[in-house]
Scaffold this active site. Structure first.
Site, short mmCIF file in Angstrom:
data_model
loop_
_atom_site.label_atom_id
_atom_site.label_comp_id
_atom_site.label_asym_id
_atom_site.label_seq_id
_atom_site.Cartn_x
_atom_site.Cartn_y
_atom_site.Cartn_z
N LYS A 163 126.22 70.99 -15.81
CA LYS A 163 126.56 71.61 -14.52
C LYS A 163 127.47 70.67 -13.71
O LYS A 163 127.57 69.48 -14.04
CB LYS A 163 125.29 71.94 -13.74
CG LYS A 163 124.43 70.72 -13.40
CD LYS A 163 123.04 71.14 -12.95
CE LYS A 163 122.20 69.92 -12.57
NZ LYS A 163 120.79 70.26 -12.41
N TYR A 191 140.08 50.03 9.85
CA TYR A 191 139.65 50.71 11.08
C TYR A 191 138.46 50.00 11.72
O TYR A 191 137.50 49.61 11.06
CB TYR A 191 139.21 52.14 10.76
CG TYR A 191 140.33 53.05 10.34
CD1 TYR A 191 141.41 53.31 11.19
CD2 TYR A 191 140.30 53.68 9.10
CE1 TYR A 191 142.43 54.17 10.80
CE2 TYR A 191 141.32 54.54 8.70
CZ TYR A 191 142.39 54.78 9.57
OH TYR A 191 143.38 55.62 9.18
C1 LIG Z 1 120.00 69.42 -13.29
C2 LIG Z 1 118.91 69.99 -14.04
C3 LIG Z 1 118.46 69.37 -15.22
C4 LIG Z 1 118.98 68.04 -15.68
O1 LIG Z 1 118.45 67.02 -14.86
P1 LIG Z 1 118.71 65.46 -15.16
O2 LIG Z 1 117.83 64.77 -14.21
O3 LIG Z 1 120.14 65.23 -14.90
O4 LIG Z 1 118.36 65.23 -16.59
C5 LIG Z 1 117.49 70.03 -15.95
N1 LIG Z 1 116.97 71.22 -15.54
C6 LIG Z 1 117.37 71.83 -14.41
C7 LIG Z 1 116.75 73.12 -14.02
C8 LIG Z 1 118.34 71.23 -13.62
O5 LIG Z 1 118.72 71.83 -12.49
#
Ligand SMILES: *Cc1c(COP(=O)(O)O)cnc(C)c1O
Length: 379
Positions: A46, A272
């Site tokens: 994702k 800044y």
């Molecule tokens: C993001 C996510 C994962 C992966 O999580 P990690 O901590 O990056 O391994 C797995 N299951 C769901 C439902 C997620 O949203």
């Protein structure tokens, strides 16, 4: 070297991210070895593979034995389909509005159903196609994000069984405190087990159960189920200390170059708000990377980069497009490579180092590297 994103940026402004194919495959195979042959592997890619480039990493994942790709949104799934990914893709987030189930069906994406209303709407969308539409059901055992409550799941499962337009392919849950609190995870698994028993009772076909993210798969053996869903571990990072048998390699490195170098006298301030003032005559280098590229402003007067194998502090506030570093005593020149994340000789700056300066987690460091920074795949 092949480009993961647009190539016009390379050769002009010197900043780029290198994605190591070797490290990514190494991590995948480490995880596969750890879970064994009887457990399937979903690669959670994702958010553009946590900023690493999903279009390029998804095919590599599939070639190396990944069974399913996990994405967050329909958009991310459609992007993978457009780039030619044929493997199953599970959309982990809830579909909203529910009419969008037809979009998932149109693109061959497996949706997550997280309520009775969603299941009903999926049936409506599925009736326009011949074969039953596969989906996964999400159970909220304690994360409190999306998911049917364990109590609500029982009547819902009974209803799903009566619907021939849809087919339950998987049932899953997500840990709130994997790697942080064993008791909380055990409580979630207990609730999930009740659901598993009910599913096995109700459905004759094989339903895939899955619960473990990276932290869970390495710290809660009972969470492996039929499939695991690592994300961050694929990229070589972890929030927990890993089992001795497991090593992961960082996949992402981030580079820039010194574009400006000046000697300043004691008492001169930088950037800044003049939050940093030279205590002695100093050599200050300018790097053409700033918060618009994903360098947190919290790195101001806190973070480091590597130049000629030496850790050099970021001085003054990080600006939108530049930051300044103190290279006093380092034999360096304009055009020298600066490593923001990665290794130079014996020195390493990891995403978790960056996350501690910004008081966040490595996930956010990765996701914040903006699209302005080209990604390059290196073998
Ligand atoms: C993001 C996510 C994962 C992966 O999580 P990690 O901590 O990056 O391994 C797995 N299951 C769901 C439902 C997620 O949203």
């Amino acid at each position: 070297m092949s480009l993961l994103t647009f190539d016009t940026a390379i050769g002009y402004r010197p900043t780029w991210v290198e994605i190591s194919e070797e490290a990514f495959i190494f991590n995948l195979l480490q995880i596969k070895k750890y879970i064994g042959n009887s457990v399937q592997l979903m690669a959670v890619l994702k958010a553009d593979a946590y900023g690493h480039g999903a279009n390029v990493l998804a095919p590599i994942a599939i070639e190396n034995g990944v069974d399913i790709i996990g994405v967050s949104s329909l958009e991310e799934g459609i992007a993978l389909r457009s780039s030619g990914v044929k493997a199953p893709i599970l959309v982990l987030a809830g579909v909203f509005p529910l009419e969008n189930f037809s979009v998932a069906i149109e693109h061959g994406l497996t949706p997550t159903v997280a309520s009775l209303e969603a299941a009903q709407q999926l049936v409506v969308a599925a009736k326009s196609v011949q074969q039953p539409i596969l989906f996964h059901l999400k159970i909220d055992t304690g994360m409190g994000r999306i998911g049917v409550s364990p109590q609500g799941a029982i009547p819902l499962l009974e209803w799903i069984r009566t619907q021939s337009a849809i087919q339950l392919a998987g049932v899953y849950t997500h840990f709130s405190s994997a790697g942080e609190d064993r008791d909380v995870s055990a409580g979630q698994l207990k609730k999930f087990n009740v659901i598993k028993i009910k599913v096995k009772e109700l459905f004759a076909h094989k339903v895939l159960f899955h619960s473990a993210n990276s932290a869970a798969l390495f710290s809660i053996p009972e969470s492996l189920d039929d499939m695991v869903r690592p994300g961050i571990a694929l990229f070589g990072e972890s929030l927990i200390s890993l089992p001795k048998a497991i090593q992961l390699k960082p996949v992402l490195s981030w580079f820039s170059k010194i574009i400006y170098l000046k000697r300043i006298v004691k008492g001169t301030s930088i950037s800044y708000g003049q939050t940093w003032t030279a205590k002695k005559d100093s050599d200050i280098a300018t790097i053409p990377v700033g918060y618009a590229d994903g360098v947190s402003r919290k790195f101001s007067n806190r973070g480091f980069v590597l130049v000629q194998g030496v850790k050099c502090p970021i001085v003054g506030r990080v600006t939108m497009d530049h930051m300044m570093i103190d290279v006093t005593g380092v034999k360096t020149d304009i055009g020298d490579v600066v490593t923001l994340i990665g290794r130079q000789g014996d020195e390493v700056i990891s995403a978790s180092d960056c996350s501690s300066w910004a008081e966040t987690i490595s996930y956010e460091i990765f996701c914040n590297i903006s699209k302005r920074v080209p990604r390059v795949l290196v073998s």
